[in-house]
Design a protein around this motif. Structure first.
Motif, PDB file in Angstrom:
ATOM      1  N   PHE A 233      -2.969  -5.691   0.623  1.00 36.42           N
ATOM      2  CA  PHE A 233      -1.775  -6.204  -0.282  1.00 36.42           C
ATOM      3  C   PHE A 233      -2.599  -6.044  -1.731  1.00 36.42           C
ATOM      4  N   THR A 234      -3.570  -5.191  -1.792  1.00 37.55           N
ATOM      5  CA  THR A 234      -4.431  -4.860  -2.810  1.00 37.55           C
ATOM      6  C   THR A 234      -4.383  -3.404  -3.320  1.00 37.55           C
ATOM      7  N   PHE A 235      -4.547  -2.892  -4.470  1.00 41.13           N
ATOM      8  CA  PHE A 235      -4.748  -1.669  -4.901  1.00 41.13           C
ATOM      9  C   PHE A 235      -6.009  -0.854  -4.064  1.00 41.13           C
ATOM     10  N   ALA A 236      -7.167  -1.700  -3.973  1.00 40.62           N
ATOM     11  CA  ALA A 236      -8.212  -1.332  -3.300  1.00 40.62           C
ATOM     12  C   ALA A 236      -7.754  -0.835  -2.054  1.00 40.62           C
ATOM     13  N   SER A 237      -7.313  -1.661  -1.334  1.00 45.49           N
ATOM     14  CA  SER A 237      -7.166  -1.554   0.240  1.00 45.49           C
ATOM     15  C   SER A 237      -5.955  -0.543   0.346  1.00 45.49           C
ATOM     16  N   GLY A 238      -5.270  -0.226  -0.354  1.00 43.60           N
ATOM     17  CA  GLY A 238      -4.333   0.960  -0.229  1.00 43.60           C
ATOM     18  C   GLY A 238      -4.787   2.172  -0.593  1.00 43.60           C
ATOM     19  N   GLN A 239      -5.838   2.123  -1.523  1.00 40.43           N
ATOM     20  CA  GLN A 239      -6.610   3.218  -1.610  1.00 40.43           C
ATOM     21  C   GLN A 239      -7.542   3.892  -0.576  1.00 40.43           C
ATOM     22  N   ARG A 240      -8.161   2.767   0.002  1.00 39.22           N
ATOM     23  CA  ARG A 240      -9.081   3.107   1.133  1.00 39.22           C
ATOM     24  C   ARG A 240      -8.132   3.335   2.516  1.00 39.22           C
ATOM     25  N   ALA A 241      -6.818   2.633   2.689  1.00 36.83           N
ATOM     26  CA  ALA A 241      -6.020   2.857   4.050  1.00 36.83           C
ATOM     27  C   ALA A 241      -5.464   4.390   3.687  1.00 36.83           C
ATOM     28  N   GLY A 242      -5.003   4.708   2.663  1.00 38.84           N
ATOM     29  CA  GLY A 242      -4.454   5.795   1.981  1.00 38.84           C
ATOM     30  C   GLY A 242      -5.295   7.171   2.497  1.00 38.84           C
ATOM     31  N   GLY A 243      -6.647   6.841   2.018  1.00 42.38           N
ATOM     32  CA  GLY A 243      -7.794   7.912   2.359  1.00 42.38           C
ATOM     33  C   GLY A 243      -7.771   8.190   3.839  1.00 42.38           C
ATOM     34  N   GLU A 244      -7.773   7.032   4.550  1.00 40.60           N
ATOM     35  CA  GLU A 244      -8.068   7.183   6.022  1.00 40.60           C
ATOM     36  C   GLU A 244      -6.859   8.153   6.496  1.00 40.60           C
ATOM     37  N   LEU A 245      -5.709   7.701   6.103  1.00 34.12           N
ATOM     38  CA  LEU A 245      -4.508   8.418   6.894  1.00 34.12           C
ATOM     39  C   LEU A 245      -4.421   9.785   6.250  1.00 34.12           C
ATOM     40  N   LEU A 246      -4.791  10.342   5.179  1.00 29.67           N
ATOM     41  CA  LEU A 246      -5.039  11.562   4.566  1.00 29.67           C
ATOM     42  C   LEU A 246      -5.970  12.355   5.088  1.00 29.67           C
ATOM     43  N   ASP A 247      -7.203  11.647   5.418  1.00 25.35           N
ATOM     44  CA  ASP A 247      -8.174  12.198   6.022  1.00 25.35           C
ATOM     45  C   ASP A 247      -8.256  12.591   7.606  1.00 25.35           C
ATOM     46  N   GLY A 248      -7.184  12.165   8.268  1.00 26.00           N
ATOM     47  CA  GLY A 248      -7.171  12.255   9.543  1.00 26.00           C
ATOM     48  C   GLY A 248      -6.648  13.533   9.956  1.00 26.00           C
ATOM     49  N   PRO A 249      -7.087  13.999  11.366  1.00 25.58           N
ATOM     50  CA  PRO A 249      -6.407  15.411  11.809  1.00 25.58           C
ATOM     51  C   PRO A 249      -5.200  15.705  11.602  1.00 25.58           C
ATOM     52  N   SER A 250      -4.149  14.956  11.502  1.00 29.06           N
ATOM     53  CA  SER A 250      -2.804  15.059  11.526  1.00 29.06           C
ATOM     54  C   SER A 250      -2.197  14.039  10.117  1.00 29.06           C
ATOM     55  N   PRO A 251      -2.583  14.258   8.949  1.00 31.13           N
ATOM     56  CA  PRO A 251      -2.067  13.510   7.786  1.00 31.13           C
ATOM     57  C   PRO A 251      -0.674  13.629   7.775  1.00 31.13           C
ATOM     58  N   PRO A 252      -0.002  12.410   7.515  1.00 28.90           N
ATOM     59  CA  PRO A 252       1.365  11.998   7.119  1.00 28.90           C
ATOM     60  C   PRO A 252       1.676  12.921   6.044  1.00 28.90           C
ATOM     61  N   SER A 253       3.194  13.204   6.278  1.00 26.40           N
ATOM     62  CA  SER A 253       3.667  13.807   4.995  1.00 26.40           C
ATOM     63  C   SER A 253       4.390  12.774   3.813  1.00 26.40           C
ATOM     64  N   ALA A 254       4.357  11.693   4.637  1.00 30.12           N
ATOM     65  CA  ALA A 254       4.823  10.419   3.964  1.00 30.12           C
ATOM     66  C   ALA A 254       4.429   9.101   4.247  1.00 30.12           C
ATOM     67  N   ILE A 255       3.893   8.192   3.360  1.00 34.64           N
ATOM     68  CA  ILE A 255       3.210   6.964   3.679  1.00 34.64           C
ATOM     69  C   ILE A 255       4.234   5.887   2.983  1.00 34.64           C
ATOM     70  N   PHE A 256       4.386   4.652   3.873  1.00 34.43           N
ATOM     71  CA  PHE A 256       5.024   3.629   3.439  1.00 34.43           C
ATOM     72  C   PHE A 256       3.922   2.462   3.308  1.00 34.43           C
ATOM     73  N   ALA A 257       3.835   2.061   2.107  1.00 36.22           N
ATOM     74  CA  ALA A 257       3.003   0.975   1.928  1.00 36.22           C
ATOM     75  C   ALA A 257       3.708  -0.559   1.828  1.00 36.22           C
ATOM     76  N   ALA A 258       3.201  -1.684   2.656  1.00 34.53           N
ATOM     77  CA  ALA A 258       3.897  -2.694   2.806  1.00 34.53           C
ATOM     78  C   ALA A 258       4.115  -3.612   1.398  1.00 34.53           C
ATOM     79  N   ASN A 259       3.281  -2.921   0.097  1.00 36.71           N
ATOM     80  CA  ASN A 259       3.452  -3.377  -1.267  1.00 36.71           C
ATOM     81  C   ASN A 259       3.353  -2.502  -2.238  1.00 36.71           C
ATOM     82  N   ASP A 260       3.813  -2.775  -3.409  1.00 35.76           N
ATOM     83  CA  ASP A 260       3.659  -1.783  -4.406  1.00 35.76           C
ATOM     84  C   ASP A 260       2.005  -1.525  -4.898  1.00 35.76           C
TER      85      ASP A 260
END
Length: 350
Positions: A233-260
């Motif tokens: 629920f923090t900006f930093a954790s969203g940045q980290r988790a978003g990076g993990e998803l985007l750097d994966g072998p099959s990155p998502p085309s859309a990401i839903f984060a549980a808070n803004d």
């Protein structure tokens, strides 16, 4: 000059001192005409009620409490690592209610992860302050030992968006499951099939309904894939988790984060990788927080009226206090709204 008394006010207003007392104690059966006369006399005499004396006579303190849970982390926060911004919305709503009713607001931090330390701190709080009512933020609103302690002390409490034991205390909730399902259905309608979801902390229960709803929507599309990453629920954790998803072998085309705040972190992670939002990545947040309106592109979100919810909770606690009654345990469903903004686009546009 001596401090004016209620006799002075009664004489100036042309009413009995009992009427003045009823106005000071916000008695519900005082006529509007008399209330106006008394309040006008109080203003003319610059009379300030003695809250301590009122508490001794009436058994109330005119103090509400807001309970948050950052634990020992509160000591490490600074300009680069702050409390979640939704707490400011909660405080705003409670202050609106408290100031209108002549109440005061006290904020306390209790560690829900350490029951012994939490109970000791709670005891210190009640030794120092007599609360007429409390509003519990997540995860405290779902902390069993805390609810047990408050029930044992016969303290009125309201719970902001709890995920368990609905109806225990005053519960103000939105339908997280339905909101998550609507977000999932919307993203699928936009053509997205590779979705990412960033969770909140495991101690927060409400966000699990958002994930369950998202999964329910995706079950209607057999070719849809979901990747889940842990957030806090923090900006930093969203940045980290978003990076993990985007750097994966099959990155998502859309990401839903549980808070803004986490959604804004995903936006930063996308820009760090040279991705265009929404051209190459769509982002959805949750909460309707100020940060969702302050980025560019602005973040699509589920808007929940946090200030209104907090004000409603405080109004209910104050009314129960003034009427000297217990707070009825019940659940109040709160409407939400999907805010579609510039951070989401159809897959074909990507």
């Amino acid at each position: 000059m001596s401090r004016p008394t209620i006799i002075d006010i009664a004489n100036r207003a042309g009413v009995s001192f009992k009427t003045v007392s009823r106005v000071l104690n916000k008695h519900p059966k005082v006529g509007e005409e008399y209330r106006v006369k008394v309040e006008q006399a109080m203003a003319e005499l610059n009379f300030k009620p003695n809250r301590a004396a009122q508490q001794l006579r009436g058994g109330r303190s005119s103090i509400l409490g807001l309970m948050v849970s950052s634990g020992a982390e509160i000591l490490t926060l600074d300009e680069g690592n702050r409390l979640p911004s939704y707490i400011a919305d909660i405080i705003t709503g409670m202050l609106q209610s408290c100031q209108a009713a002549g109440f005061h607001l006290v904020t306390e931090n209790i560690d829900n992860s350490n029951e012994a330390a939490g109970k000791a701190w709670l005891a210190d709080c009640f030794d120092a302050v007599s609360f007429d009512g409390l509003l519990l933020m997540p995860p405290l609103c779902d902390t069993g030992w805390l609810l047990d302690e408050l029930d044992a002390r016969q303290v009125r409490y309201a719970r902001m968006n709890p995920g368990t034991q609905l109806g225990r205390g005053l519960c103000l909730v939105i339908d997280n499951h339905s909101a998550g399902r609507e977000i999932g259905a919307y993203l699928l309608d936009q053509g997205h099939r590779r979705l990412g979801y960033i969770t909140g902390p495991s101690s927060h229960f409400a966000h699990t309904g958002r994930l369950d709803g998202l999964r329910e929507a995706m079950a209607q599309a057999p070719d849809a894939q979901l990747q889940v990453c842990q957030g806090a629920f923090t900006f930093a954790s969203g940045q980290r988790a978003g990076g993990e998803l985007l750097d994966g072998p099959s990155p998502p085309s859309a990401i839903f984060a549980a808070n803004d705040e986490m959604a804004a972190g995903v936006l930063a992670a996308a820009f760090e990788r040279g991705l265009n939002v929404p051209g190459q990545l769509s982002i959805f947040g949750f909460g309707g927080l100020l940060i969702s309106q302050s980025t560019w592109p602005r973040i699509s979100t589920v808007s929940q009226p946090t200030i209104t919810m907090a004000r409603m909770a405080a109004d209910t606690l104050i009314a129960a206090t003034m009427e000297d009654r217990e707070l009825e345990g019940r659940t109040i469903p709160i409407a939400y709204e999907l805010k579609i903004r510039q951070s989401v686009a159809p897959l074909a546009a990507q």
